[in-house]
Design a protein around this motif. Structure first.
Motif: not given
Length: 116
Positions: A70-84, A31-41
């Motif tokens: 995943s959704y939290r990281l997405l919203l940090l990258q796309r903070p103004d995306d209402p559909a997301l 899980d740790a390695y996957f989360v690291e990859e997810l964090t920077f995706a």
């Protein structure tokens, strides 16, 4: 090595719709390695993983905490995306009342963005 975030998630957590692929990296899975990859995706890679492994919010084998992160990281990258925001809120609402306040706030923010 896995070529995509989706491939790594499928290998680690399985896939409700496809067989788990044979993998020469099984001994390196964690899980740790996957989360690291997810964090920077990037957002596109994260969305592709969520939509491919959980095409409907209520299915799939991704752990809830991975989905929420995943959704939290997405919203940090796309903070103004209402559909997301609405998609993230719907996911949170499926998993008990603990996250209902956050889901309601996301829906409210999405509505405000749409009104602008």
């Amino acid at each position: 090595m896995h070529s995509t975030l989706t491939e790594h998630a499928r290998c680690l957590y399985g896939d409700e719709y496809r067989p788990t692929p044979e993998c020469s990296q099984q001994n390196k899975h964690s899980d740790a390695y996957f989360v690291e990859e997810l964090t920077f995706a990037g957002a596109d890679a994260i969305l592709a993983m969520l939509h491919e492994l959980s095409p409907r919010l209520f299915d799939g084998y991704l752990p809830i905490w991975i989905r929420n992160l995943s959704y939290r990281l997405l919203l940090l990258q796309r903070p103004d995306d209402p559909a997301l925001m609405r998609e993230a809120a719907a996911s949170l609402l499926l998993h008990g009342p603990d996250w209902d306040d956050i889901a309601t706030d996301l829906q409210r923010r999405a509505d405000a963005l749409d009104a602008d």
